[in-house]
Design an enzyme around this catalytic site. Structure first.
Site, mmCIF file in Angstrom:
data_model
loop_
_atom_site.group_PDB
_atom_site.id
_atom_site.type_symbol
_atom_site.label_atom_id
_atom_site.label_comp_id
_atom_site.label_asym_id
_atom_site.label_seq_id
_atom_site.Cartn_x
_atom_site.Cartn_y
_atom_site.Cartn_z
ATOM 1 N N GLU A 84 0.767 -1.282 0.316
ATOM 2 C CA GLU A 84 -0.204 -0.108 0.047
ATOM 3 C C GLU A 84 0.780 1.015 0.068
ATOM 4 O O GLU A 84 2.352 2.054 0.807
ATOM 5 C CB GLU A 84 -0.799 -0.312 1.157
ATOM 6 C CG GLU A 84 -2.325 1.864 1.596
ATOM 7 C CD GLU A 84 -3.071 1.360 2.361
ATOM 8 O OE1 GLU A 84 -2.727 0.218 3.260
ATOM 9 O OE2 GLU A 84 -3.534 2.116 1.904
ATOM 10 N N CYS B 52 -6.712 1.468 1.686
ATOM 11 C CA CYS B 52 -7.482 2.891 1.650
ATOM 12 C C CYS B 52 -6.821 4.176 0.363
ATOM 13 O O CYS B 52 -8.615 4.705 0.019
ATOM 14 C CB CYS B 52 -7.352 3.911 2.503
ATOM 15 S SG CYS B 52 -8.265 2.855 4.426
ATOM 16 N N ASN C 275 -12.443 -2.021 -1.777
ATOM 17 C CA ASN C 275 -10.842 -2.457 -1.147
ATOM 18 C C ASN C 275 -11.968 -3.059 0.391
ATOM 19 O O ASN C 275 -12.271 -4.099 0.739
ATOM 20 C CB ASN C 275 -9.835 -1.031 -0.038
ATOM 21 C CG ASN C 275 -9.456 -1.768 1.191
ATOM 22 O OD1 ASN C 275 -8.338 -2.530 1.154
ATOM 23 N ND2 ASN C 275 -9.109 -0.618 1.255
ATOM 24 N N GLU C 276 -11.427 -2.164 2.037
ATOM 25 C CA GLU C 276 -11.873 -2.401 3.084
ATOM 26 C C GLU C 276 -13.632 -2.387 2.939
ATOM 27 O O GLU C 276 -13.737 -0.779 4.046
ATOM 28 C CB GLU C 276 -10.926 -2.262 4.170
ATOM 29 C CG GLU C 276 -11.316 -2.834 5.405
ATOM 30 C CD GLU C 276 -10.927 -2.302 6.297
ATOM 31 O OE1 GLU C 276 -9.087 -2.529 7.259
ATOM 32 O OE2 GLU C 276 -10.535 -0.723 6.443
#
Ligand code: AHR
Length: 681
Positions: free
Chosen positions: A65, A261, A396-397
Site C-alpha cells: 500500500e 484506503c 478495499n475495506e
C-alpha cells in the site's frame, strides 16, 4: 476438505488418541529413551501418511500500500520531491538559492505546459547573472546517494531565444559540500527532455539537489528528476533494488496492490484510477495521497503534508514487479465508494458503469491479446505477452449494504466476460461483529469467490484465534486474510513496536492458516513498508530510510512460512489431540511432494524451552539431513533496526535425525520450522 480428524465423531477422536498414544509407546520402545527424552513435555504427531488439502502457491503473499512513503520516497526511487510543481503548495520541497549577489525569480506558471495532465511548471527569471542563482530540492526527508553510484538528472526545459542559459545540477551534503555535479545546455524555445549523469563522490543520506541557472534571461523547467541508475533490473524509472530484493526474498505467492484506503480516496475524485498511472511518466496526473492528512488531528507529528502520488510507480510497474518476483498480481479497484472512514461518498448505482468498465479494461490490459485495445496498450508499453492476471479485488475495506449493492453488478459483469477471474470481496474493517456477519451472509448468497478479512488486533487475539479456521465452513466463499498484524501497544513511544512478541503471535495464527489452506488460500501482513522518518502507521513489515532497509521479526515470520510452503497439509496432533493450539504450542505441518520433505512449523509461545517428542507417523525412511530454521529470543521485546538489521533473524541448523520419533527442544518464544526428508510408507 478431506482432513478426517476434523470430521471424526468424539468416540473416534478418543480412539485416534489411544492409537496415537500406543504408537508413541511402541515407537519409544523401539527407540531407547535418552536422558533428554525422559524430560519430554509433549508429543507432536505429524500424520505423514494422511496428506490433506493442497496448499496453493498463493497462500502467503504480500500487500503493498502507498502508505508511510511506500511508493514516492520509498519503492519508487525518484529523489526529487514535487518534481513536476504540481503540489498545491507549488514550491513545496524547493528553495530559492541566491548567492554571490545573484537575483532572480521563481514563478509557477501554467501557460503552454508540457501536457494537460501536468499543467504547472517553473518559470525561472535571472535578473543578475551570477553562478549562484537557482533552486534546491530537499528530497524525501533528504536525498540518499551512495558513493560512486550514478544518478540521472533530467529536466524538461525551454527558454527564450535570447536567454543563453545553461543548467548546473549539483549534489551537496548537509554542510553544502559538493558531492558531484554536471552541466546541461543547448535548450531551445520548445519543451524538450534533457538529461545528464552525475556520479556521487560520497555516501550521504541527507543530500540536497541544487540546480543552478547560469546566464541571464529566463527558462521554464518541469519534471526535474534525479533518478538512480541502479534500480531493480537496472530499469529506467525502475524500483529501489534493496526494497524489491527484500520482497523477492519472501517468494510471495501474490502481490495485492496499490492499497488499502488509497484505492478509495477521501472522496471519489481522489480515488485511485489505474488508467492515469500508465504510460509516459510526465503525463501521469499527480493526486494527493489519502495518508497526507489522515492522522493530522490525532497526532500532528504524523501528518505528511508532502505526501502525494506521482504514480511514477503505476499499474504497469506493479504488474512488472509481480512478474519479476514470481507472484500473482492482485489489483484492487475502487468500486464506486470513497473511504467510509472519510467522506463515504458513493457513486450512484446507475452511474457505476465507468467503474465497472475500468475493471473490464484492466483485465484486457493484463490479459488481452495485442489485437485488443488495452492489450495493444500493454504491448506499446513494452510487454506484448499477457501478464496472465487471475485475481481482482472489488473495493478495499468496504462495508454495509452500499458495498453489496455495488459488488453485485461488478461481479455480474466481470464473471459474464471473464468467468476465470477470481474476485476478492470485502468483509469490512474488523474480523468480527455486525458488519462482518452482514457481509459474510450477503456475499455467501452472491456466491462470492474469496472474502477479504482484516485483523489489526493485540497479540493475545492472534494466539486465541490460531484455531479460527479449524471449524470454518468447507463450502462457500474462501477467505483471504488480506491485512493482519499483531498490534502491541505503543506505551511511551510514538509507534507500535515491531517486536518478537508481535511476530510470535502472528506465527501462531499463521499455523492456523496453513492448517486450513483449503479455507484460506491467501494471506498477507499489512502494511508492507514504512519510512522511519515519514510513517503514518505502525507496525510495518519492512522499514527503511533513504539508503538502508531491514525486515522486522514479522518479516522473518512471513518469510519462514512462504519459503517453507509444502504442497499438502498434513494433520498434526498435540499430545494426541487434534487441537493444534494448546499449552502455548501451535503447530501445522505440510508435505512437500516435490522434495519428499515433511515440513513442521511449531510456535512455542511460552517463556521456557519445551522438549517435545516428534512422531512422524506413517513416514517411511526418515532422512538424516534435515534442517531447522529457528526464530527465537528470550526477550520478547527484541526488535531489528537500521543499525542492527538482523538482531533477530532465523538461525539455520542442520538436523541429524537418527530415529522416529525424535526429541527436539523448542526454544522459548520461538517459531521453529523443521524440514525432514522422508518417504511415505
Ligand atoms: O493498512 C493500513 C490500512 O488499514 C489500509 O489502508 C486499510 O485497508 C486498513 O484500514
Amino acid at each position: 476438505m478431506n482432513r478426517p480428524r476434523i470430521s471424526l465423531p468424539p468416540t473416534s477422536l478418543i480412539a485416534s488418541a489411544i492409537i496415537t498414544t500406543l504408537l508413541c509407546v511402541l515407537m519409544a520402545i523401539q527407540t531407547p529413551l535418552t536422558a533428554a527424552q525422559s524430560n519430554t513435555t509433549g508429543t507432536i504427531t505429524v500424520q505423514v501418511d494422511k496428506p490433506g488439502a493442497a496448499i496453493p502457491s498463493t497462500q502467503f503473499g504480500i500487500f503493498f500500500e502507498d502508505i508511510n512513503f511506500g511508493a514516492d520516497g520509498g519503492l519508487y526511487p525518484e529523489r526529487v520531491k514535487n518534481r513536476s510543481f504540481e503540489f498545491p503548495v507549488a514550491l513545496m520541497g524547493w528553495q530559492k538559492i541566491e548567492g554571490n549577489g545573484a537575483k532572480g525569480t521563481l514563478t509557477v506558471s501554467d501557460q503552454n505546459p508540457i501536457n494537460a495532465n501536468n499543467p504547472h511548471y517553473l518559470h525561472v527569471g535571472v535578473e543578475t547573472a551570477a553562478a549562484a542563482f537557482g533552486l534546491s530540492n530537499e528530497g524525501f526527508r533528504g536525498i540518499g546517494v551512495q558513493k560512486d553510484a550514478q544518478y540521472v538528472f533530467s529536466v524538461f526545459a525551454r527558454r527564450d531565444e535570447s536567454s543563453p542559459i545553461t543548467l548546473r545540477a549539483e549534489l551537496v551534503d548537509a554542510s553544502g559540500k559538493s558531492l558531484g555535479q554536471a552541466k546541461l545546455g543547448s535548450f531551445t524555445d520548445q519543451w524538450r527532455k534533457n538529461s545528464v549523469t552525475l556520479r556521487a563522490t560520497a555516501t550521504e543520506a541527507k543530500a540536497r539537489l541544487n540546480v543552478f541557472i547560469e546566464g541571464r534571461g529566463s527558462i521554464d523547467l518541469d519534471e526535474v528528476s534525479l533518478f538512480p541508475k541502479d534500480t531493480w533490473k537496472n530499469r529506467p524509472n525502475g524500483l529501489r533494488s534493496d526494497l524489491v530484493q527484500l520482497l523477492s526474498d519472501l517468494k510471495p505467492g501474490f502481490v495485492r496492490f496499490p492499497g488499502g484506503c488509497i484505492v478509495e480516496g477521501r472522496d471519489l475524485k481522489e480515488r485511485y484510477q489505474w488508467k492515469t498511472t500508465i504510460g509516459n511518466v510526465a503525463e501521469r496526473k499527480l493526486i494527493i495521497n489519502r495518508w497526507n492528512v489522515e492522522f493530522k488531528s490525532r497526532n500532528p507529528d504524523r501528518a505528511a503534508a508532502d505526501y502525494y502520488q506521482s504514480f511514477g510507480l503505476g499499474f504497469y510497474e506493479y504488474f512488472q514487479l509481480c512478474e519479476d518476483i514470481g507472484a500473482q498480481a492482485l489489483p484492487i479497484l475502487n468500486c464506486g465508494m470513497a473511504c467510509q472512514f472519510n467522506s463515504n461518498e458513493l457513486a450512484p448505482l446507475d452511474q457505476l458503469d465507468p467503474y465497472i468498465q475500468d475493471a473490464l479494461d484492466l483485465i484486457e490490459f493484463a490479459n488481452g491479446s495485442v489485437a485488443t485495445k488495452w492489450g495493444r496498450r500493454r504491448a506499446e508499453l513494452g510487454h506484448p505477452a499477457p501478464f496472465n492476471m487471475k485475481l481482482l479485488g472489488v473495493g478495499n475495506e468496504q462495508w454495509g449494504p452500499q458495498y453489496v449493492e455495488r459488488y453485485e453488478p461488478f461481479a455480474k459483469a466481470i464473471k459474464a466476460k471473464h468467468p476465470n477471474i477470481t474476485l476478492i470481496s470485502s468483509a469490512g474493517p474488523s474480523p468480527q461483529g455486525e458488519r462482518f456477519d452482514f457481509l459474510w451472509g450477503k456475499l455467501k448468497t452472491l456466491n462470492a469467490d474469496v472474502i477479504d478479512e482484516h485483523y489489526y488486533m493485540p497479540p493475545k487475539w492472534f494466539l486465541e484465534n490460531a484455531g479460527r479456521y479449524d471449524n470454518y465452513p468447507r463450502t462457500g466463499p474462501k477467505v483471504f486474510a488480506g491485512e493482519f498484524a499483531a498490534h502491541v501497544p505503543a506505551k511511551g513511544r510514538p509507534d507500535r513496536p515491531n517486536n518478537l512478541e508481535a511476530a510470535i503471535a502472528e506465527a501462531a495464527f499463521m499455523t492456523g492458516l496453513e492448517r486450513n489452506a483449503d479455507v484460506v488460500p491467501m494471506a498477507s501482513y499489512a502494511p508492507l513498508f514504512g519510512h522511519v522518518e515519514a510513517w503514518q502507521w505502525s507496525p510495518n513489515l519492512i522499514w527503511f530510510d533513504n539508503l538502508r532497509s531491514f525486515g522486522t521479526p514479522s518479516y522473518y515470520v512471513q518469510k519462514l512460512f512462504s519459503t517453507n510452503r509444502g504442497t499438502n497439509v498434513l494433520p498434526v496432533l498435540l499430545d494426541g489431540s487434534p487441537k493444534n493450539a494448546q499449552k502455548e504450542l501451535y503447530a501445522s505441518a505440510s508435505l512437500d511432494k516435490r522434495t519428499g520433505e515433511v515440513i513442521l512449523k511449531v510456535v512455542n509461545a511460552s517463556a521456557s524451552t519445551r522438549e517435545v517428542s516428534i512422531i512422524l507417523a506413517g513416514a517411511g525412511k526418515v532422512g538424516k539431513a534435515g534442517k531447522a530454521f529457528v526464530l527465537a529470543n528470550a526477550d520478547l521485546t527484541v526488535e531489528n533496526s537500521l543499525n542492527a538489521t538482523t538482531k533477530i533473524a532465523p538461525m539455520e541448523r542442520q538436523l541429524a535425525i537418527s530415529s522416529n520419533p525424535f526429541t527436539y527442544t523448542l526454544a522459548a518464544n520461538s517459531l521453529t520450522v523443521l524440514r525432514v526428508p522422508s518417504s511415505v510408507r
